[in-house]
Design an enzyme around this catalytic site. Structure first.
Site, PDB file in Angstrom:
ATOM      1  N   SER A  15      -9.408   1.534   3.474  1.00 37.46           N
ATOM      2  CA  SER A  15      -8.599   2.350   2.586  1.00 37.46           C
ATOM      3  C   SER A  15      -7.614   1.562   1.730  1.00 37.46           C
ATOM      4  O   SER A  15      -7.077   2.102   0.774  1.00 37.46           O
ATOM      5  CB  SER A  15      -7.830   3.387   3.403  1.00 37.46           C
ATOM      6  OG  SER A  15      -6.963   2.743   4.327  1.00 37.46           O
ATOM      7  N   SER A  57      -9.605  -0.953   7.515  1.00 36.61           N
ATOM      8  CA  SER A  57      -9.087  -0.724   6.156  1.00 36.61           C
ATOM      9  C   SER A  57      -8.372  -1.901   5.494  1.00 36.61           C
ATOM     10  O   SER A  57      -8.035  -1.821   4.310  1.00 36.61           O
ATOM     11  CB  SER A  57      -8.149   0.486   6.158  1.00 36.61           C
ATOM     12  OG  SER A  57      -8.889   1.666   6.279  1.00 36.61           O
ATOM     13  N   LYS A  66       0.863  -1.182   0.000  1.00 32.60           N
ATOM     14  CA  LYS A  66       0.000   0.000   0.000  1.00 32.60           C
ATOM     15  C   LYS A  66       0.900   1.234   0.000  1.00 32.60           C
ATOM     16  O   LYS A  66       1.944   1.243   0.678  1.00 32.60           O
ATOM     17  CB  LYS A  66      -0.883  -0.044   1.258  1.00 32.60           C
ATOM     18  CG  LYS A  66      -1.891   1.070   1.398  1.00 32.60           C
ATOM     19  CD  LYS A  66      -2.715   0.836   2.664  1.00 32.60           C
ATOM     20  CE  LYS A  66      -3.818   1.865   2.858  1.00 32.60           C
ATOM     21  NZ  LYS A  66      -4.645   1.564   4.049  1.00 32.60           N
TER      22      LYS A  66
END
Lengths: 59, 451
Positions: B149, B173, B74
């Site tokens: 997220s 997330s 990420k």
């Protein structure tokens, strides 16, 4: 309950009034849910904030 | 392909790490125009790391099951020399001069980095509809969000671009995109994986964890990335034992909350969850009705802690309002208006609620809930409609609906995994929650539920 508009004007005058208008309903709901919870706290309950007395951390 | 299978094929010399990296890059470039799962694709670095993995194999050096395996980070895990944006315009040109702890460990394990995945701006939201880097799309239906997220990581794993990806989880997330994209997402106990060198959002709530195709693969990644790190003040001393010793569900006490988790759940999720409970029972688990200590209150506590911590972190950028997306800016504004006393009282309530949850573990070994009460919403959708008792409908903010069953677990710091709950149609997730530091059991149970 908090007067969020007055608070924003005093503490964060850089937040435009239309932006304040948009966030006030959310803050009001959050406060209404939070105040009764906080009222239940007794003085023996410590905060869960971590302080670690060692060297290091984020560069 | 699964890490376990690829690791076997690499050692049998059926495939090389360079061939795996080339195939992964081919898939990433083919899917990127449709799914936008990546912010940066590290073609050259991937092939360099893959060649190194092959050279090590040739010399008889075996760094473990991740050697030669393609993965993604990420884009808030700092990587030396590779841009790390945090999904925000503020850090659009940020090229770190050091590596985060997780990347250090994955490099040492010989894994091959394919790129940095897209995310909700600052990891502060659940849609991954990013105003600066574009919307990440759900591989099962590109008109829908992948969740967030860690949406890019979820999409990349679910679409088979990489074998695993790292995500961060501050209010769900990792688990949310795992549920919406149909993969496994594991949030370890707070303190088990070092946060050093990752971009923080809410430091006392941030957890780093893997997204994979299977729970066994998540366990393999956890073995590589877990462990004490002096550079992270919340890191826990002592290694976890990753051998759960459990090879069946027989005798397992599965707590099924009677409260909160059954209300306002869409029929597809409710039906799939009910089927999962039946499968667990048929496999020998005991279903124990439990009362979950006030998840709704914990969600409120969590939102106050998160908004306070995130706004404190981003205060230095408050003169750059035009550089933030509207939804993130609204959250940052709210956090700036909260009182210090509210933050402290939220952290005190956190202590209190953690104590109340401790009692649940005398009744159950793990708790099962749906991960999210809804299926992946459409991109741009802001509300979910629920049928109220009086037959009228009532709306719920998509962000609150999506995080309703997961946020409390961050406040409590407990290990939790989301695994796919159904095999057809849009995916949904089964959330398995364990007591603190019982990470191995959570993943073992998840693996047994996968079948």
């Amino acid at each position: 309950m908090t007067d969020w508009k007055a608070l924003a004007a005093a503490r964060c005058p850089d937040i435009p009034s239309d932006a304040v208008e948009r966030i006030v309903p959310s803050l009001e709901k959050l406060e209404a849910a939070f105040r009764p919870l906080a009222a239940q706290l007794t003085e023996d309950v410590e905060a869960a904030v971590v302080f670690t007395n060692v060297a290091g951390g984020e560069r | 392909m699964k890490i376990e299978d690829l690791a076997r094929r690499l050692r049998a010399r059926v495939v090389s790490a360079v061939e795996l990296a080339q195939e992964s890059l081919r898939r990433i470039h083919a899917e990127q125009p449709h799914l936008n799962a990546f912010i940066t694709i590290t073609d050259e670095l991937a092939l360099t790391q893959a060649r190194q993995a092959d050279e090590d194999f040739a010399k008889g050096i075996d760094r473990g099951p991740l050697q030669g395996i393609p993965y993604a980070l990420k884009d808030l895990f700092r990587t030396r020399g590779v841009r790390t944006t945090g999904g925000t315009k503020i850090y659009a040109d940020h090229v770190p001069d050091y590596d985060c702890a997780v990347y250090e460990k994955l490099r040492a394990a010989g894994a091959v980095l394919m790129g940095k995945t897209g995310l909700h701006e600052l990891a502060y939201g659940v849609t991954s509809n990013n105003p600066h880097y574009g919307a990440v799309r759900n591989p099962h239906d590109p008109s829908r969000i992948p969740g967030g997220s860690s949406g890019g990581s979820g999409a990349a794993v679910a679409a088979g671009m990489v074998s695993f990806a790292m995500g961060s989880d501050t209010g769900g997330s990792i688990r949310i995109p795992a549920a919406y994209c149909g993969c496994v997402g594991f949030k370890p106990t707070y303190g088990v994986v070092s946060r050093y060198g990752t971009m923080p959002l809410g430091g006392s709530l941030d957890h780093m964890g893997p997204m994979t195709q299977t729970a066994r693969d998540s366990a393999l990644v956890m073995r590589a990335i877990g462990g004490f790190d002096l550079r992270d003040g919340s890191s826990v001393v002592g290694a976890l034992n990753w051998e759960s010793g459990r090879d069946s569900l027989k005798g397992l006490r599965v707590g099924v909350p009677e409260n909160f988790y059954g209300a306002r759940v869409c029929p597809e999720v409710a039906d799939a969850f009910s089927q999962a409970l039946k499968r667990a029972e048929a496999a020998g688990a005991g279903l124990i009705p439990v009362r979950a200590p006030d998840p709704e209150a914990i969600n409120v506590i969590g939102r106050i802690i998160l908004m306070s911590e995130a706004s404190a972190l981003m205060e230095r950028y408050e003169d750059r309002r035009a550089d933030f997306g509207a939804d993130v800016l609204a959250l940052l504004d709210q956090g700036r208006l909260l009182a210090a006393a509210d933050y402290i009282n939220a952290q005190r309530l956190r202590t209190k609620m953690r104590g109340e949850w401790d009692a649940v573990w005398s009744q159950a070994d793990v708790i099962f809930t749906p991960t999210a009460p809804i299926l992946a919403p459409l991109i741009g959708q802001t509300e979910v409609e629920w049928q109220a008792n009086n037959k009228e409908t009532e709306g719920e903010d998509v962000r609150l609906a999506t995080t309703r069953f997961v946020r409390a677990i961050n406040v409590l710091g407990l290990p939790a995994v989301s695994i796919p709950l159904k095999k057809s149609g849009l995916p949904a997730g089964l959330q398995i929650i364990g007591r603190g530091f019982d990470d191995a059991r959570v993943l073992a149970v998840a693996g047994l539920m996968e079948g």
